[in-house]
Structure formats: structure tokens, C-alpha cells
Design a protein around this motif. Structure first.
Motif, PDB file in Angstrom:
ATOM      1  N   UNK A  60      61.144  18.349  25.400  1.00 57.65           N
ATOM      2  CA  UNK A  60      62.100  19.063  24.540  1.00 57.65           C
ATOM      3  C   UNK A  60      62.029  20.564  24.791  1.00 57.65           C
ATOM      4  N   UNK A  61      60.825  21.090  24.904  1.00 55.31           N
ATOM      5  CA  UNK A  61      60.651  22.526  25.137  1.00 55.31           C
ATOM      6  C   UNK A  61      61.168  22.925  26.512  1.00 55.31           C
ATOM      7  N   UNK A  62      60.872  22.129  27.528  1.00 60.24           N
ATOM      8  CA  UNK A  62      61.387  22.419  28.870  1.00 60.24           C
ATOM      9  C   UNK A  62      62.910  22.393  28.890  1.00 60.24           C
ATOM     10  N   UNK A  63      63.487  21.441  28.204  1.00 65.03           N
ATOM     11  CA  UNK A  63      64.947  21.354  28.139  1.00 65.03           C
ATOM     12  C   UNK A  63      65.520  22.599  27.464  1.00 65.03           C
ATOM     13  N   UNK A  64      64.858  23.061  26.406  1.00 71.81           N
ATOM     14  CA  UNK A  64      65.342  24.219  25.661  1.00 71.81           C
ATOM     15  C   UNK A  64      65.358  25.485  26.507  1.00 71.81           C
ATOM     16  N   UNK A  65      64.370  25.665  27.365  1.00 74.61           N
ATOM     17  CA  UNK A  65      64.302  26.902  28.153  1.00 74.61           C
ATOM     18  C   UNK A  65      64.852  26.724  29.562  1.00 74.61           C
ATOM     19  N   UNK A  66      65.344  25.542  29.859  1.00 73.94           N
ATOM     20  CA  UNK A  66      65.811  25.228  31.207  1.00 73.94           C
ATOM     21  C   UNK A  66      66.891  26.143  31.739  1.00 73.94           C
ATOM     22  N   UNK A  67      67.855  26.507  30.895  1.00 71.02           N
ATOM     23  CA  UNK A  67      68.944  27.371  31.358  1.00 71.02           C
ATOM     24  C   UNK A  67      68.422  28.728  31.825  1.00 71.02           C
ATOM     25  N   UNK A  68      67.494  29.306  31.071  1.00 67.91           N
ATOM     26  CA  UNK A  68      66.937  30.604  31.447  1.00 67.91           C
ATOM     27  C   UNK A  68      66.114  30.491  32.730  1.00 67.91           C
ATOM     28  N   UNK A  69      65.309  29.443  32.839  1.00 66.91           N
ATOM     29  CA  UNK A  69      64.504  29.256  34.049  1.00 66.91           C
ATOM     30  C   UNK A  69      65.395  29.025  35.272  1.00 66.91           C
ATOM     31  N   UNK A  70      66.436  28.234  35.110  1.00 67.92           N
ATOM     32  CA  UNK A  70      67.357  27.951  36.210  1.00 67.92           C
ATOM     33  C   UNK A  70      68.094  29.228  36.640  1.00 67.92           C
ATOM     34  N   UNK A  71      68.481  30.047  35.678  1.00 66.01           N
ATOM     35  CA  UNK A  71      69.178  31.298  36.001  1.00 66.01           C
ATOM     36  C   UNK A  71      68.301  32.208  36.846  1.00 66.01           C
ATOM     37  N   UNK A  72      67.039  32.332  36.485  1.00 67.07           N
ATOM     38  CA  UNK A  72      66.112  33.173  37.260  1.00 67.07           C
ATOM     39  C   UNK A  72      66.013  32.648  38.694  1.00 67.07           C
ATOM     40  N   UNK A  73      65.815  31.353  38.843  1.00 71.16           N
ATOM     41  CA  UNK A  73      65.686  30.765  40.186  1.00 71.16           C
ATOM     42  C   UNK A  73      66.958  30.951  40.998  1.00 71.16           C
ATOM     43  N   UNK A  74      68.118  30.740  40.375  1.00 69.46           N
ATOM     44  CA  UNK A  74      69.378  30.868  41.101  1.00 69.46           C
ATOM     45  C   UNK A  74      69.680  32.322  41.453  1.00 69.46           C
ATOM     46  N   UNK A  75      69.343  33.245  40.558  1.00 70.05           N
ATOM     47  CA  UNK A  75      69.536  34.664  40.872  1.00 70.05           C
ATOM     48  C   UNK A  75      68.667  35.067  42.055  1.00 70.05           C
ATOM     49  N   UNK A  76      67.440  34.596  42.060  1.00 70.26           N
ATOM     50  CA  UNK A  76      66.538  34.920  43.167  1.00 70.26           C
ATOM     51  C   UNK A  76      67.046  34.352  44.485  1.00 70.26           C
ATOM     52  N   UNK A  77      67.713  33.210  44.453  1.00 73.81           N
ATOM     53  CA  UNK A  77      68.205  32.582  45.684  1.00 73.81           C
ATOM     54  C   UNK A  77      69.424  33.300  46.237  1.00 73.81           C
ATOM     55  N   UNK A  78      70.069  34.127  45.419  1.00 77.44           N
ATOM     56  CA  UNK A  78      71.261  34.894  45.813  1.00 77.44           C
ATOM     57  C   UNK A  78      72.384  34.009  46.356  1.00 77.44           C
ATOM     58  N   UNK A  79      72.533  32.828  45.780  1.00 78.90           N
ATOM     59  CA  UNK A  79      73.667  31.984  46.138  1.00 78.90           C
ATOM     60  C   UNK A  79      73.427  31.013  47.264  1.00 78.90           C
ATOM     61  N   UNK A  80      72.230  30.981  47.815  1.00 81.18           N
ATOM     62  CA  UNK A  80      71.958  29.994  48.864  1.00 81.18           C
ATOM     63  C   UNK A  80      72.169  28.610  48.282  1.00 81.18           C
ATOM     64  N   UNK A  81      72.824  27.764  49.010  1.00 81.16           N
ATOM     65  CA  UNK A  81      73.116  26.437  48.517  1.00 81.16           C
ATOM     66  C   UNK A  81      74.380  26.378  47.689  1.00 81.16           C
ATOM     67  N   UNK A  82      75.180  27.427  47.775  1.00 83.33           N
ATOM     68  CA  UNK A  82      76.424  27.496  47.019  1.00 83.33           C
ATOM     69  C   UNK A  82      77.352  26.352  47.389  1.00 83.33           C
ATOM     70  N   UNK A  83      77.985  25.754  46.388  1.00 81.10           N
ATOM     71  CA  UNK A  83      78.969  24.722  46.641  1.00 81.10           C
ATOM     72  C   UNK A  83      80.344  25.371  46.716  1.00 81.10           C
ATOM     73  N   UNK A  84      81.098  24.977  47.727  1.00 76.86           N
ATOM     74  CA  UNK A  84      82.457  25.492  47.874  1.00 76.86           C
ATOM     75  C   UNK A  84      83.434  24.453  47.354  1.00 76.86           C
TER      76      UNK A  84
END
Length: 87
Positions: A60-84
């Protein structure tokens, strides 16, 4: 975008790295992700029932903070793996 933080996110903000103005993208994204997490954390504070099942509470706790954790990881990746989409 739904204002109900209990449902799954419907957008792929990481895809916007390549198309949106970076002047606003990073800040808006940094506001959006914790807003969703804040809503989910608030629900935990108000509604999480007592249990001896540590794994259920952790999930439950991981689910609650998942959006913030995912945003950090995706920002760091700078769009690598982007879907077109399209063309």
C-alpha cells in the motif's frame, strides 16, 4: 486527467520530454507526481486498517508513493524509451 488519485494515471508524462517546453515541463511534472502521491498517502492515513500483514502494508505504501518515484526515474532517463504514437 482525473482528479481522483485512487485510479491509475492515464498519461505518459515521460513522453512529453521530447515535445513539451522544458521551461514548464519539469516543474509541472514535479508538482503533478507528488500531488497524486499526496492524495494516496492521505487515503492511507485516513483509511489503512490495522493488520499484522507487513507485506500488505508495504504494498500500500509503495503504491502511494509510486507516482513520485516513477517521475524521478523517468526525469533522470530524459525520455529514453519514449513511446511514439502515430506517424
Amino acid at each position: 486527467m482525473s482528479t481522483d488519485t485512487t485510479i491509475d494515471e492515464q498519461s505518459r508524462t515521460c513522453d512529453l520530454i521530447e515535445v513539451d517546453d522544458h521551461e514548464t515541463l519539469w516543474t509541472e511534472w514535479a508538482k503533478f507526481a507528488p500531488w497524486r502521491s499526496q492524495g494516496r498517502l492521505g487515503r492511507l492515513v485516513e483509511e489503512l486498517e490495522f493488520t499484522s500483514d507487513a507485506e500488505a502494508v508495504i504494498a500500500e505504501l509503495e503504491h502511494a508513493i509510486g507516482d513520485a518515484q516513477r517521475a524521478v526515474a523517468e526525469m533522470r532517463s530524459r525520455g529514453r524509451g519514449m513511446q511514439h504514437y502515430g506517424g
